[in-house]
Design a protein around this motif. Structure first.
Motif, mmCIF file in Angstrom:
data_model
loop_
_atom_site.group_PDB
_atom_site.id
_atom_site.type_symbol
_atom_site.label_atom_id
_atom_site.label_comp_id
_atom_site.label_asym_id
_atom_site.label_seq_id
_atom_site.Cartn_x
_atom_site.Cartn_y
_atom_site.Cartn_z
ATOM 1 N N ILE A 100 0.431 13.159 -34.338
ATOM 2 C CA ILE A 100 -0.579 14.220 -34.233
ATOM 3 C C ILE A 100 -0.456 15.226 -35.370
ATOM 4 O O ILE A 100 -0.928 16.355 -35.263
ATOM 5 N N ASP B 276 -3.732 16.882 -36.429
ATOM 6 C CA ASP B 276 -4.504 17.632 -35.439
ATOM 7 C C ASP B 276 -4.550 19.096 -35.867
ATOM 8 O O ASP B 276 -3.507 19.712 -36.117
ATOM 9 N N SER B 277 -5.753 19.665 -35.963
ATOM 10 C CA SER B 277 -5.882 21.029 -36.478
ATOM 11 C C SER B 277 -5.185 22.059 -35.592
ATOM 12 O O SER B 277 -4.586 23.015 -36.088
#
Length: 133
Positions: free
Chosen positions: A7, A10-11
């Motif tokens: 991840i 992921d922002s």
């Protein structure tokens, strides 16, 4: 763990990592997360990441770096303006904070409160009250 789970792009995870590094005063690591973020120049969710870095620079007293980031932002939101204004206020430069506030296109309750707090924090209670009214 972030890498193991896959991840790392992921922002939300990136913003949280950068924020953690800022809080533990590891600004270099926060910038590394920022620099490796593929969506940092896209508008929208990337504004959070920019704001975290601006706040970190302000906290470290690196106002030139904070201004440079602010100017490079693809999209400046009210919170971005207020973050930089607050940084100048916390670093005792109310003239620059006021200059930015005057340039701010859309002022809101947060930006006004930031100015009131800044003047108050820097001992100019008259100006704080004037801004309040």
């Amino acid at each position: 763990m972030v890498l193991r789970c896959g991840i790392e792009f992921d922002s939300f995870v990136r913003v949280s990592l950068a924020d953690m590094y800022v809080k533990v005063e590891k600004l270099g690591s926060a910038f590394k997360v920022f620099d490796e973020s593929p969506d940092r120049f896209e508008s929208g969710s990337s504004a959070l990441l920019w704001n975290v870095l601006i706040k970190g620079c302000c906290k470290a007293g690196s106002m030139k770096k904070a201004v440079k980031l602010f100017k490079a932002m693809p999209m400046k939101e009210n919170v971005s303006w207020s973050t930089l204004i607050d940084g100048f206020a916390k670093n005792g430069d109310m003239d620059r904070a006021m200059e930015l506030f005057d340039q701010m296109p859309d002022k809101n309750v947060v930006s006004w409160t930031t100015m009131v707090d800044g003047f108050s924090r820097n001992g100019d209670c008259e100006k704080a009250l004037s801004m309040f009214f």
